[in-house]
Design an enzyme around this catalytic site. Structure first.
Site, PDB file in Angstrom:
ATOM      1  N   ASP A 120      11.477  20.343 -12.298  1.00  0.00           N
ATOM      2  CA  ASP A 120      10.898  19.963 -13.702  1.00  0.00           C
ATOM      3  C   ASP A 120      10.690  21.310 -14.508  1.00  0.00           C
ATOM      4  OD1 ASP A 120      10.478  17.179 -12.501  1.00  0.00           O
ATOM      5  OD2 ASP A 120       8.463  17.661 -12.045  1.00  0.00           O
ATOM      6  N   ASP A 146       6.865  16.124  -5.514  1.00  0.00           N
ATOM      7  CA  ASP A 146       6.137  17.215  -6.337  1.00  0.00           C
ATOM      8  C   ASP A 146       5.436  17.935  -5.557  1.00  0.00           C
ATOM      9  OD1 ASP A 146       7.382  16.384  -8.882  1.00  0.00           O
ATOM     10  OD2 ASP A 146       5.880  14.762  -9.338  1.00  0.00           O
TER      11      ASP A 146
END
Length: 147
Positions: A120, A106
């Site tokens: 995402d 991330d």
């Protein structure tokens, strides 16, 4: 388009892994680039499951989504095709990333929301477009058929 989405996200993950590995952050206004790793799925759910189980479950879900998208998009309107491609590309990128070491990279941080990645964002945006397109298609069908 799904392959393009997956490739873009995987490229950004590779870049973030190199550029932000020293713990640095880059301020982009409402977003910061900050490297983190998620052992679970959304919001770290399932982070205590064995890696093989989590990878297997997410792999099955992505495969099912791919089969559904392949069958459904042959006759679907463009918004449905784009939404499913965005969702499939994002999900595929996260599964590929997880396959290497059990973690998803991330790199987008807002300060008020958990750190996430472009994959995402594509999954969530695709799902939102799918809901809106379904609602609009239903409203159009209802208007044609009447009460």
């Amino acid at each position: 388009m799904a392959v393009l989405v997956a490739g873009l996200d995987l490229g950004l993950k590779a870049w973030a892994g190199r550029a932000l590995s020293d713990g640095s952050t880059t301020d982009l206004g409402p977003l910061q680039l900050r490297l983190t790793f998620n052992p679970g799925v959304a919001f770290s759910l399932g982070d205590t499951l064995p890696r093989a189980v989590l990878l297997g479950l997410t792999g099955v879900i992505v495969a099912a989504l791919a089969v559904f998208a392949f069958c459904f998009t042959r006759t679907a309107a463009l918004p449905f095709v784009l939404a499913l491609a965005a969702m499939l590309g994002g999900a595929l990128a996260n599964v590929i990333d997880r396959a290497a070491d059990g973690l998803v990279t991330d790199y987008l941080h807002t300060g008020w929301f958990p750190t996430f990645n472009l994959a995402d964002a594509f999954v969530v945006t695709g799902a939102a477009i799918l809901v809106v397109a379904s609602w609009r298609a239903s409203a159009t069908t209802d208007a044609r058929t009447g009460p």
